[in-house]
Each structure stands twice: as C-alpha cells, then as structure tokens.
Design an enzyme around this catalytic site. Structure first.
Site, short mmCIF file in Angstrom:
data_model
loop_
_atom_site.label_atom_id
_atom_site.label_comp_id
_atom_site.label_asym_id
_atom_site.label_seq_id
_atom_site.Cartn_x
_atom_site.Cartn_y
_atom_site.Cartn_z
N HIS A 84 0.25 -4.01 7.23
CA HIS A 84 0.29 -3.68 5.81
C HIS A 84 -0.74 -2.61 5.44
CE1 HIS A 84 3.01 -7.00 5.21
NE2 HIS A 84 2.12 -7.86 5.67
N HIS A 109 -10.31 -2.01 3.25
CA HIS A 109 -9.00 -1.51 3.66
C HIS A 109 -8.57 -0.40 2.71
CE1 HIS A 109 -8.16 -4.78 0.76
NE2 HIS A 109 -7.21 -3.95 0.32
N HIS A 111 -5.24 1.96 0.79
CA HIS A 111 -3.87 2.07 0.29
C HIS A 111 -3.56 3.56 0.14
CE1 HIS A 111 -3.57 -2.26 -0.75
NE2 HIS A 111 -4.88 -2.14 -0.99
N GLU A 122 -3.54 2.36 -6.01
CA GLU A 122 -2.97 1.23 -6.73
C GLU A 122 -3.38 1.28 -8.20
OE1 GLU A 122 -1.79 -2.16 -3.82
OE2 GLU A 122 -3.94 -2.34 -4.25
N HIS A 135 -10.54 -0.28 -0.93
CA HIS A 135 -11.00 -1.57 -1.46
C HIS A 135 -12.03 -2.16 -0.51
CE1 HIS A 135 -6.97 -2.22 -3.81
NE2 HIS A 135 -7.77 -1.33 -4.37
N THR A 217 -4.04 -7.75 -4.67
CA THR A 217 -2.88 -6.88 -4.90
C THR A 217 -1.80 -7.09 -3.84
OG1 THR A 217 -3.81 -5.02 -3.63
CG2 THR A 217 -4.34 -5.15 -5.99
N THR A 218 -1.99 -8.09 -2.99
CA THR A 218 -0.97 -8.47 -2.01
C THR A 218 -0.79 -9.99 -2.07
OG1 THR A 218 -2.65 -8.75 -0.27
CG2 THR A 218 -1.60 -6.58 -0.45
#
Length: 336
Positions: A84, A109, A111, A122, A135, A217-218
C-alpha cells in the site's frame, strides 16, 4: 482478557499492513471500505480539505519539538513495501514534545499519485493538493504500551503531515529513502537503511501548522489521530517524484501492478474544528477583498502624491509671488 487484547492487536496489524484485502480503487476501493471496516464510514475521518478562511487561531498551540530526530540511533532502519505504501520503521528514541502527552515515533510512510498528475497528497489546503505527502506516526507512550493498542483509543496516535511539492533541486534527506526503493520493488520485500537525520524531512519552520482530530487514512480507519498538518511544504525534485511513482509494485510477483495513487479522498469535516497555530492573511480576507484592499491602498497613495504635488505647486507659486512683491517694493524704495 489478555487473549482478546492480543487478538485485537493481530487483527489491527493484519488490516493496516495488508493482511486483509483492500485497495484504493475498484471493488475493494475506498468507497467500499466501510463495508468491511465500519469505522471508515464514521463522522471524524481523515484526510480533510483545510479551508483557511474557516480555521480558528489558537495562540495556546506551542511549536512542536521533535527529539532524537537528528540521530535516530545507530541501528539500521527497516524499509518495507507493504503493498500500500513504502514504510520506514522508527526507533522509540524519537519522540515529540508540545503535545498533550509524550508521543514516541513508530514509523513513517508516503502517499503519492501517478506520473503526469499534479495530485498525490491526501490532505488539501483550500482544495489544492500537492505532489505527495509524508506521514510520521507516533503513539501515546505515557498511556499505552504499543502502537496497536494506542491506535484504538481517542488521541492515542499523533501523526505529522508534511505536504511535498516539486522543486528544482534534489532533496538529500528524502534521497535516503528513495535511493533504496529499487531494493523493495515488490510487496512484502524489506531492506535496511542506514540511520539519517529524519528532522530534515520536515519543513524548516515547525511553528506554523493546522491541528484537528481525525482518523487513520487507511483501514481500519480508527478515529484516534491527533493530526498536525504543517503549512510549510517540503520539496523534492521531479526525478525523485518520478522514482516514487515508477519503482514500486503493489503485488508480490508477476503480473505486477504499479503502486500509484495511494491516497484517500478528503472526508467531510462535519462538526469538527480545525485550529491554526498562526494567523493567516487569507483567513482574514478573501482573495477579492485582498485585491480590493490593494487597489484601494494604491489609489490612496496616488491621491496623496497628487495632493502633495498640488500643495507644493501652490507653495511655489506663493513664494514666487512674494519674491516679485519684494523686488517691486525694493524698486519703489530706490526710486524714492
């Protein structure tokens, strides 16, 4: 009871790190997450679109103070493609002050979007997304023993959000991560990264940020996150962004699926409030009001200049008339 707690932690780890199947698009995509993870449909979800004309200035919000970020130990850090995102493990010697509790670091991590797309973050500010977003995840170590335990409790987690835009030069700090992506091209691959100055991943000014309560957010989308979204951005080069967009795959082997567009759409704010640690000009005036104010100031300055010009001209005429009167009077006295 202990068995039940362990079971909950296992379920959470499986969900977050890819053990249960979810995607960003398609039949298992974000619009269907709430079917398997009910909290993803709750009313305090993240990310959000931060409208700066609606934020509330809070003078009590202190600058964040990251500790241990400059040198996170001597042991290598673990870099992981979990299908992911790309995730870097962080040691508990890294922690934050300036929050209600002591929050120790767990992982960071990224995005991002896809090639030739300007969107990858995000969070958005005034409906504007950036190329990517970092993040850095922390948990309340004063109250909880682990990340998974804290993730299920209100404000159990504190996440720093850094919006990333494209600049002209390569960012050496982000290169510590991006230069190793080719070693973890496929899902569930790991590699080691030498420790580096994590503080340099953050923007130079940490005193300007937005704060709100939200969620992961996941999946499982637990509403346990105290979010700090910095207003200043980090920059990476276009080559670095393309490396992020083109190197990783979300699958373990062929047929391979490129890992891109791993961002969640902004969620409704509902009744939540967003606070700011600083006063923004745009929160005081709209763009139209700022333009009108600028035109008004310019017109006022022009009027002052014209008034000064005419006053000076009038004074010069008066002084010239006085000189002529003196000369004429002097001439009369001489003739007498």
């Amino acid at each position: 009871m202990m068995f039940f707690q362990i079971l909950l932690e296992v379920i959470w780890i499986l969900a977050v790190f890819g053990g249960q199947h979810w995607t960003y698009e398609g039949p298992h995509g974000q619009h269907h997450w709430s079917a398997s993870y009910p909290e993803c449909g709750s009313n305090a979800q993240s990310p959000i679109n931060i409208q700066t004309d609606s934020v509330i200035f809070d003078p009590e919000l202190p600058p964040l103070q990251p500790h241990g970020y400059e040198q996170p130990g001597t042991k290598p850090l673990e870099l992981h493609n979990n299908g992911h995102t790309v995730q870097l493990s962080l040691p508990p010697t890294m922690y934050l002050e300036g929050l209600p509790q002591k929050y120790v670091a767990a992982q960071l991590h990224l995005h991002w979007g896809q090639k030739r797309s300007p969107r990858g973050s995000e969070h958005q500010i005034n409906s504007q997304a950036t190329a990517a977003e970092l993040h850095i995840v922390h948990y309340d170590s004063d109250s909880y023993n682990s990340l998974s335990e804290a993730a299920q409790r209100p404000q159990g987690l504190a996440v720093l959000s850094i919006l990333i835009e494209v600049g002209e030069t390569k960012n050496p700090a982000y290169e510590h991560i991006l230069s190793h992506l080719h070693e973890i091209r496929y899902k569930d691959q790991y590699t080691s990264v030498p420790p580096f100055n994590v503080r340099e991943l953050l923007p130079p000014v940490l005193a300007h940020y937005f704060r709100y309560n939200g969620s992961l957010t996941t999946p499982p989308c637990y509403q346990s996150v105290l979010w700090t979204v910095f207003s200043r951005r980090a920059q990476i080069s276009m080559d670095q962004l393309e490396k992020l967009q083109e190197t990783l795959f979300s699958t373990e082997k062929e047929p391979s699926t490129l890992l891109v567009q791993n961002y969640r759409a902004p969620q409704p704010l509902n009744q939540r409030m967003v606070f700011a640690s600083f006063i923004q000009a745009e929160s005081l005036y709209t763009t139209g009001e700022m333009l009108s104010l600028g035109v008004g100031i310019l017109a006022g300055c022009l009027c002052l200049l014209l008034a000064a010009y005419f006053i000076a001209r009038k004074i010069r005429k008066k002084m010239s008339g006085n000189r002529k009167s003196v000369v004429f009077t002097s001439a009369q006295v001489t003739e007498a």
